[in-house]
Design a protein around this motif. Sequence first.
Motif, PDB file in Angstrom:
ATOM      1  N   VAL A 215       0.839  -1.206   0.000  1.00 58.64           N
ATOM      2  CA  VAL A 215       0.000   0.000   0.000  1.00 58.64           C
ATOM      3  C   VAL A 215       0.872   1.253   0.000  1.00 58.64           C
ATOM      4  O   VAL A 215       0.635   2.212  -0.744  1.00 58.64           O
ATOM      5  CB  VAL A 215      -0.953  -0.016   1.214  1.00 58.64           C
ATOM      6  CG1 VAL A 215      -1.615   1.359   1.386  1.00 58.64           C
ATOM      7  CG2 VAL A 215      -2.024  -1.089   1.041  1.00 58.64           C
ATOM      8  N   ARG A 216       1.887   1.266   0.836  1.00 53.45           N
ATOM      9  CA  ARG A 216       2.781   2.434   0.893  1.00 53.45           C
ATOM     10  C   ARG A 216       3.488   2.651  -0.437  1.00 53.45           C
ATOM     11  O   ARG A 216       3.609   3.787  -0.917  1.00 53.45           O
ATOM     12  CB  ARG A 216       3.823   2.256   2.002  1.00 53.45           C
ATOM     13  CG  ARG A 216       3.275   2.402   3.412  1.00 53.45           C
ATOM     14  CD  ARG A 216       4.394   2.585   4.413  1.00 53.45           C
ATOM     15  NE  ARG A 216       5.334   1.467   4.386  1.00 53.45           N
ATOM     16  CZ  ARG A 216       5.227   0.375   5.135  1.00 53.45           C
ATOM     17  NH1 ARG A 216       4.185   0.231   5.952  1.00 53.45           N
ATOM     18  NH2 ARG A 216       6.130  -0.577   5.058  1.00 53.45           N
ATOM     19  N   LEU A 217       3.968   1.586  -1.044  1.00 58.61           N
ATOM     20  CA  LEU A 217       4.684   1.707  -2.313  1.00 58.61           C
ATOM     21  C   LEU A 217       3.770   2.224  -3.415  1.00 58.61           C
ATOM     22  O   LEU A 217       4.152   3.111  -4.194  1.00 58.61           O
ATOM     23  CB  LEU A 217       5.275   0.352  -2.702  1.00 58.61           C
ATOM     24  CG  LEU A 217       6.449  -0.137  -1.839  1.00 58.61           C
ATOM     25  CD1 LEU A 217       6.691  -1.621  -2.062  1.00 58.61           C
ATOM     26  CD2 LEU A 217       7.713   0.666  -2.149  1.00 58.61           C
ATOM     27  N   ASN A 218       2.566   1.691  -3.493  1.00 59.16           N
ATOM     28  CA  ASN A 218       1.637   2.136  -4.536  1.00 59.16           C
ATOM     29  C   ASN A 218       1.181   3.568  -4.318  1.00 59.16           C
ATOM     30  O   ASN A 218       0.952   4.316  -5.281  1.00 59.16           O
ATOM     31  CB  ASN A 218       0.442   1.192  -4.610  1.00 59.16           C
ATOM     32  CG  ASN A 218       0.805  -0.141  -5.254  1.00 59.16           C
ATOM     33  OD1 ASN A 218       1.728  -0.207  -6.057  1.00 59.16           O
ATOM     34  ND2 ASN A 218       0.087  -1.198  -4.897  1.00 59.16           N
ATOM     35  N   ALA A 219       1.061   3.979  -3.044  1.00 52.93           N
ATOM     36  CA  ALA A 219       0.692   5.375  -2.761  1.00 52.93           C
ATOM     37  C   ALA A 219       1.778   6.329  -3.222  1.00 52.93           C
ATOM     38  O   ALA A 219       1.501   7.478  -3.591  1.00 52.93           O
ATOM     39  CB  ALA A 219       0.441   5.553  -1.260  1.00 52.93           C
TER      40      ALA A 219
END
Length: 490
Positions: A215-219
């Motif tokens: 989630v952090r990477l895609n954000a």
Amino acid sequence: MAYGAQADGGSLADHDSVTAFRSKRVVTLDKVRPASVLVRDGVIVELADWDSIPANSRVHDFGELVLLPGLVDTHVHINDPGRASWEGFATATRAAAAGGMTAVVDMPLNCSPETTTVEALETKRAAARGQCFVDWATWGGVVGHEGSIGNEADISGLIAAGVPGFKCFLIDSGIDSFAWSDEAQLRRALAVLQGSGLPLLAHAEVAGPVAEATVRLNAGLADWRRYATYLASRPDEAELEAIGLLIRLAEKFDAHIHIVHLATARALPMLKSAREAGLKITVETCPQYLWFAAEEIPDGATEFKCAPPIRSATNRKALWWGLLDGVIDFIATDHSPCPPEMKDRRLDSNDAESGRFDRAWGGVASLGLALPVVWTGLQDFGGDLSSITKWLSGGPARLAGLDRSSGASRKGRIAPGFDADFAVFDPDERWSVGEADLHFRHKLSPYVGANLRGKVLETWLRGERIFQQSNGTALFASVSTGQELRRNDP
């Protein structure tokens, strides 16, 4: 059994039935020595002095070449039945034979149907019949179903049918019908396995840290062609939390838990403590974690993708020390091939989206290369050929219950009573891996181009040669003689 002892207490008077395999460097469990290995009917009957050969015996003299016990690989994805286009028994076992392996144990997923019932096991046995160049067995599968009852009711039947143990996932396996198991399901499975002596093999990652990192990477609009992005998406914490859970379960159940493909060296202290506390936990790692390093993997090179991921060079060095210290028990390949298009490698296009690690199938194709890869890497750590025998033969054979000196499963060492399974190895030959050296179905492998030391020149299964390197050409037996090894065979 001491050197010179007979496997059956008989004599070697019938010289014509004896074949001697002689080398100045025969590798046993604890030493390398000149010896003659005397064989009758495919079984070792005596480990004699180098010049102690009965008259009229047939002799295979390997001189200074190393005679190793046939290698055993307990982590192979053959994918047959159902996905033989990925890999099949014939191609996988040929590749194994070319690498000095004489027994492999297939993983219960990636095939269709998955090996989670006795009916599915019989389907796999039918697919293997007449196809295998080396001996084989298959793990059963433990699967969950969205937090409800899994296939616990099938475990006892699979045990009775002869599987040597069971494999489970603590995270999405990549195969929808091979669902991961939560703690409640693991407890129910371990309750059935308790006291059986059969291991539960666990893919030791949990989903929480992976989901949070993704989630952090895609954000942040991460570039999924970069290996660094993929590595960040499978943090060490996913392995550490899973291993912590497995240790807690080992404290509660009298059952053997085996951790497959350990990638993070940060788990070594907790594993060492668990072993010192007497818990029944064993551990494997894989050649890719001992050979490659995250810093060296190019962008878009999805042939390197596996789970858990290949981590840093510092981590790699620590894994080597974990092996040498005995915290890690042995090495298995986790050969997990697929068609090249599943690796998202459209090499003939200009598509900038090609080579995305988030879309590529995870798995390294490596079957047949473990011995030279491990031997080459070991040169930096002062290890010896006895370590190779422990890590690539004896240890995996013990996990799968193949290390007995009686019955049908007699693998993993050169000793009286064991099968006459040998790998003839030149530890000094230097070579570079090309596609012609890969005998599995699809030739996409991160090892292509690797410069290695040591090469398998011949492989013998129960006293018969099944593979030979001759003037740079790989020659295989014309007839496949591999047999299934069942844990409950007499």
